[in-house]
Design a protein around this motif. Structure first.
Motif, PDB file in Angstrom:
ATOM      1  N   GLY A  13      13.787  12.870  -6.009  1.00  0.00           N
ATOM      2  CA  GLY A  13      12.813  12.345  -5.066  1.00  0.00           C
ATOM      3  C   GLY A  13      11.945  11.249  -5.649  1.00  0.00           C
ATOM      4  N   PHE A  14      10.778  11.048  -4.988  1.00  0.00           N
ATOM      5  CA  PHE A  14       9.884   9.948  -5.316  1.00  0.00           C
ATOM      6  C   PHE A  14       8.444  10.462  -5.356  1.00  0.00           C
ATOM      7  CE2 PHE A  14      13.443   8.406  -2.825  1.00  0.00           C
ATOM      8  CZ  PHE A  14      13.955   7.379  -3.609  1.00  0.00           C
ATOM      9  N   THR A  15       7.674   9.943  -6.302  1.00  0.00           N
ATOM     10  CA  THR A  15       6.230  10.123  -6.289  1.00  0.00           C
ATOM     11  C   THR A  15       5.597   8.761  -6.042  1.00  0.00           C
ATOM     12  OG1 THR A  15       5.748   9.683  -8.621  1.00  0.00           O
ATOM     13  CG2 THR A  15       6.561  11.869  -8.056  1.00  0.00           C
ATOM     14  N   ILE A  16       4.567   8.738  -5.220  1.00  0.00           N
ATOM     15  CA  ILE A  16       3.906   7.486  -4.831  1.00  0.00           C
ATOM     16  C   ILE A  16       2.414   7.657  -5.052  1.00  0.00           C
ATOM     17  CG2 ILE A  16       3.585   5.803  -2.976  1.00  0.00           C
ATOM     18  CD1 ILE A  16       6.028   7.478  -1.644  1.00  0.00           C
ATOM     19  N   SER A  17       1.805   6.745  -5.765  1.00  0.00           N
ATOM     20  CA  SER A  17       0.367   6.812  -6.008  1.00  0.00           C
ATOM     21  C   SER A  17      -0.219   5.410  -5.967  1.00  0.00           C
ATOM     22  CB  SER A  17       0.072   7.465  -7.361  1.00  0.00           C
ATOM     23  OG  SER A  17       0.523   6.639  -8.415  1.00  0.00           O
ATOM     24  N   PRO A  45       0.823  -1.213   0.000  1.00  0.00           N
ATOM     25  CA  PRO A  45       0.000   0.000   0.000  1.00  0.00           C
ATOM     26  C   PRO A  45       0.857   1.264   0.000  1.00  0.00           C
ATOM     27  CG  PRO A  45      -0.864  -1.585   1.566  1.00  0.00           C
ATOM     28  CD  PRO A  45       0.450  -2.131   1.090  1.00  0.00           C
ATOM     29  N   PRO A  46       0.375   2.322  -0.635  1.00  0.00           N
ATOM     30  CA  PRO A  46       1.165   3.551  -0.762  1.00  0.00           C
ATOM     31  C   PRO A  46       1.558   4.170   0.574  1.00  0.00           C
ATOM     32  CG  PRO A  46      -0.676   3.570  -2.298  1.00  0.00           C
ATOM     33  CD  PRO A  46      -0.875   2.382  -1.423  1.00  0.00           C
ATOM     34  N   GLN A  47       0.695   4.079   1.587  1.00  0.00           N
ATOM     35  CA  GLN A  47       1.009   4.693   2.879  1.00  0.00           C
ATOM     36  C   GLN A  47       2.293   4.114   3.466  1.00  0.00           C
ATOM     37  OE1 GLN A  47      -1.006   7.010   5.035  1.00  0.00           O
ATOM     38  NE2 GLN A  47       1.017   7.075   5.967  1.00  0.00           N
ATOM     39  N   ILE A  48       2.464   2.802   3.342  1.00  0.00           N
ATOM     40  CA  ILE A  48       3.643   2.152   3.910  1.00  0.00           C
ATOM     41  C   ILE A  48       4.903   2.559   3.139  1.00  0.00           C
ATOM     42  CG2 ILE A  48       4.732  -0.102   4.278  1.00  0.00           C
ATOM     43  CD1 ILE A  48       1.957  -1.211   4.856  1.00  0.00           C
ATOM     44  N   VAL A  49       4.779   2.650   1.816  1.00  0.00           N
ATOM     45  CA  VAL A  49       5.925   3.087   1.015  1.00  0.00           C
ATOM     46  C   VAL A  49       6.304   4.524   1.373  1.00  0.00           C
ATOM     47  CG1 VAL A  49       6.783   3.448  -1.325  1.00  0.00           C
ATOM     48  CG2 VAL A  49       5.266   1.525  -0.835  1.00  0.00           C
ATOM     49  N   GLY A  57      -1.639  -2.056  -4.498  1.00  0.00           N
ATOM     50  CA  GLY A  57      -0.209  -1.814  -4.604  1.00  0.00           C
ATOM     51  C   GLY A  57       0.078  -0.351  -4.876  1.00  0.00           C
ATOM     52  N   SER A  58       1.359  -0.060  -5.114  1.00  0.00           N
ATOM     53  CA  SER A  58       1.821   1.315  -5.277  1.00  0.00           C
ATOM     54  C   SER A  58       2.587   1.457  -6.581  1.00  0.00           C
ATOM     55  CB  SER A  58       2.742   1.711  -4.117  1.00  0.00           C
ATOM     56  OG  SER A  58       2.105   1.542  -2.881  1.00  0.00           O
ATOM     57  N   LEU A  59       2.455   2.616  -7.184  1.00  0.00           N
ATOM     58  CA  LEU A  59       3.266   3.018  -8.320  1.00  0.00           C
ATOM     59  C   LEU A  59       4.268   4.053  -7.829  1.00  0.00           C
ATOM     60  CD1 LEU A  59       0.438   3.372 -10.986  1.00  0.00           C
ATOM     61  CD2 LEU A  59       2.124   1.538 -10.828  1.00  0.00           C
ATOM     62  N   ILE A  60       5.549   3.755  -7.965  1.00  0.00           N
ATOM     63  CA  ILE A  60       6.611   4.603  -7.430  1.00  0.00           C
ATOM     64  C   ILE A  60       7.474   5.074  -8.592  1.00  0.00           C
ATOM     65  CG2 ILE A  60       8.581   4.721  -5.858  1.00  0.00           C
ATOM     66  CD1 ILE A  60       7.187   2.127  -4.583  1.00  0.00           C
TER      67      ILE A  60
END
Length: 727
Positions: free
Chosen positions: A643-647, A545-549, A680-683
């Protein structure tokens, strides 16, 4: 209407002969005021219409009739005549200003027309009206160049023994491709397949930079403006009905999202055929509402200003511009304002094309403390051909209703309605997110607005928090300066992902699980290092999940696990500034231990809302941080953020990541932030690197290998730390 008695009684001037000690001076200072009754004002107004300059007899008659002193009558008529004169002057000024604007527009149109006139006798272009001055200017420049040539020739003759005119012609110098020099990353590089790469990255110029997208001048006739006004009025009517209607027009899903029932919509509005040619167009329509920390009028003012519009939504709007003010609204609340605008909308990944469009924005005050703002696409002939995006999007009536609430809050109801034609398939990683409508839906706009308004509120807070300042930032001005510096860093990062100056991403390599894309651009802004900057990005999917990432990236304790440039050295947070109610919305200043660069700190901002999150960081030297912390202007501190983008991935949750915990110990069951229903997450990993100070720098194959290794090692360490070696 108020009147000052001037210290006099019924006879007037009775205080002039008073004794200095009898308090007459204090009596003059404390003047008594008399407010006329409604009957008195009505009678005076009626007399003013008949005779604005009454004689003494008339004034005495009014004095007896209205029980007022003759001087009061006299002063009232004087004040009324002054008011009428001011009103007439304002009306005349408005009329003259409108006439001046009309003449100016006609003058501009005539000048533009004259540029295209062809001489009937010779068939050539017309002679410039300022030919004399043009010729004089050329003569002056020619004389200056001759003086410069003579000076250089004398210097050359002094050092080489002969005039410069006798030298052989200069042969062109071939500069070898620039190698991107970077330190070793500690670990084996990840090899890629053989590369078929245009080393210029961007064709068209030696500096590998395509000029900014040009906006040719528009000629909008009165008929065009009338048509635009009709389109905007109809769009406003449709938006208000969309905002006020519920079922069956809007359907609420199990996760609380509101989407449009297309059958009910077509029955209600009897919409015409699609604006796009492709029969396989996709419809995206969603609605959301929430409360934001900003009063309604301030929101309206920011929405109607293109620059502030980009400041509000840096993660969504990569570029915006007001092309023409079709009509100006009421002074003070923007009601009736109609603008023709251009904008580019983005998802923070190089894999998703931007949406480019011209549109009309119309603001209307519905009632006291309530405004509606509608956007609708507007086709401009021969303008859309400049769009380079592989996605063609038409915005049907969309927008928001802003309603004032107590204590400076506002309730915002947002509607997004799109027709989309994909000229190329959406990348497989983002297909679910885009096709579900989450990528450009109302939820993303509203959650971003709520987060940014919280940030603005924190910027205006006058109190200091011990936890925020950490004893390092000495003043409130220093805190605000640091927040402005971090805001510029995030905006720079967002604009680097989807450049708005015509640049295109080039695929450097396709590895087993992701591809690396890059672009070059010249950096000339005061707040960036001068030279050629390389932006490289790659997107991966993780079954977490995105929150954990997000927690994993923003926690300074887990930073050595993914930061390949830190050589696994631990870092310490030396300053912390909260940007909102969520603990993840904050600015940090980090210091690395056991490094040779003790003079270098890391500025980092993390931000999160229900649509996604960012973790952006940038190395900043200690003197620059001290400048910002002292409250001085940080706009000239050079920043080159990565940096990173997480969605969320847009897929329904099938408990694929159950049991996985983040850096803070939170499990998927307790995920309350972004992607609560996502599997899941897209990073997206983004690096910006200063390649060279030379404007014509290019990339060599060795540089490509270095960039591939940097991103490849970063991705490898992220997966290893999160136990996702295989996806």
């Amino acid at each position: 209407m108020e009147f000052s008695s001037g210290g006099g009684g019924g006879g007037g001037g009775g205080s002039s002969g008073g004794d200095p000690g009898d308090g007459s001076d204090s009596h003059r200072r404390k003047k008594r005021y008399h407010r006329h009754t409604a009957h008195q004002i009505q009678r005076l107004e009626a007399m003013f219409k008949e005779c604005p300059h009454p004689d003494e007899k008339t004034r005495n008659q009014l004095s007896r009739e209205l029980n007022l002193h003759p001087r009061q009558i006299k002063f009232w008529f004087q004040n009324r005549r002054t008011q009428m004169k001011a009103q007439h002057e304002r009306a005349d000024n408005c009329a003259l200003r409108a006439e001046n604007d009309k003449i100016r527009c006609e003058n501009i149109a005539i000048r533009e027309a004259l540029k295209n006139v062809i001489c009937p006798s010779c068939g050539g272009p017309p002679v410039s009206e300022d030919s004399y001055f043009d010729e004089t200017k050329l003569r002056m420049e020619n004389a200056h160049l001759k003086e410069e040539l003579d000076r250089v020739s004398s210097i050359a003759a002094k050092y080489i023994g002969r005039p410069i005119s006798q030298l052989p012609p200069v042969q062109p110098i071939h500069v070898s491709s620039l190698d991107l020099s970077m330190a070793s990353f500690g670990g084996h590089g990840i090899p890629g397949p053989s590369l078929d790469l245009d080393l210029d990255l961007l064709p068209g110029s030696s500096s590998s930079v395509i000029p900014n997208l040009a906006f040719p001048p528009m000629s909008i006739s009165d008929m065009d403006k009338s048509l635009m006004a009709d389109i905007a009025a109809n769009a406003m009517d449709e938006l208000i009905r969309l905002l006020q209607s519920d079922e069956p027009l809007w359907i609420k899903s199990a996760d609380g999202r509101e989407t449009l029932n297309l059958e009910s919509y077509q029955r209600m509005f009897q919409s015409p055929n699609s604006h796009l040619k492709n029969p396989n167009i996709r419809i995206e329509a969603s609605r959301d509402s929430g409360v934001v920390i900003m009063n309604g009028l301030a929101l309206v003012e920011m929405f109607m200003d293109a620059n502030k519009w980009v400041e509000l939504f840096p993660t969504i709007v990569s570029r915006a511009r007001t092309m023409e003010v079709i009509s100006s609204g009421m002074l003070g609340n923007q009601s009736g304002t109609l603008l023709l605008m251009y904008e580019e909308l983005q998802v923070l990944s190089a894999l998703v094309p931007t949406r480019q469009l011209y549109f009309l924005r119309f603001c209307q005050q519905i009632e006291q403390g309530s405004w509606a703002i509608v956007d609708v696409s507007y086709d401009i002939p021969h303008q859309e051909s400049q769009f380079s995006s592989s996605c063609k999007a038409y915005r049907l009536p969309s927008g928001c209703l802003i309603q004032d609430m107590p204590n400076g809050y506002s309730k915002v109801t947002w509607v997004e309605h799109w027709e989309v034609e994909d000229k190329a398939p959406i990348h497989r990683l983002y297909r679910d997110l885009v096709h579900s409508g989450l990528a450009f839906g109302a939820e993303r706009w509203l959650s971003t607005l709520q987060r940014i308004c919280e940030r603005f509120a924190c910027l205006l807070v006058t109190g200091n928090s011990t936890r925020d300042l950490g004893g390092v930032i000495p003043s409130l001005e220093g805190k605000r300066s640091m927040m402005k510096l971090a805001e510029r860093m995030v905006n720079n990062f967002c604009s680097s992902i989807n450049p708005s100056n015509g640049q295109q991403w080039t695929t450097l390599s396709v590895l087993n699980e992701f591809e690396v894309r890059a672009t070059l651009h010249k950096s000339t802004d005061p707040g960036q290092p001068n030279g050629v900057v390389l932006s490289a990005a790659a997107t991966i999917w993780l079954p977490i999940p995105p929150q954990i990432v997000f927690n994993f990236f923003r926690d300074e304790r887990t930073r050595p696990q993914w930061d390949v440039l830190s050589n696994q050295n631990p870092v310490q947070e030396v300053a912390h500034i909260a940007n909102g109610s969520h603990p993840g919305n904050c600015i940090s200043v980090l210091r690395a231990f056991n490094t040779s660069q003790n003079n270098m700190l890391i500025l980092q901002e993390s931000c999160i809302d229900s649509s996604g999150s960012l973790v952006v960081y940038c190395p900043v030297d200690l003197p620059a941080i001290n400048i910002a912390m002292s409250g001085e202007d940080p706009s000239y501190i050079p920043l080159l953020p990565s940096g990173f983008t997480i969605s969320p991935d847009g897929r329904p949750d099938h408990n694929q990541a159950g049991g996985v915990t983040g850096g803070d110990g939170a499990s998927t069951s307790s995920n309350t932030g972004i992607g609560g229903n996502s599997s899941g997450s897209l990073i997206t990993v983004v690096f910006q690197i200063l390649v060279s100070n030379l404007p014509s720098a290019r990339m060599s194959p060795e540089s490509v290998t270095t960039v591939n290794n940097l991103i490849g090692n970063t991705v490898h360490q992220i997966k290893a730390a999160l136990n996702c070696s295989t996806s």
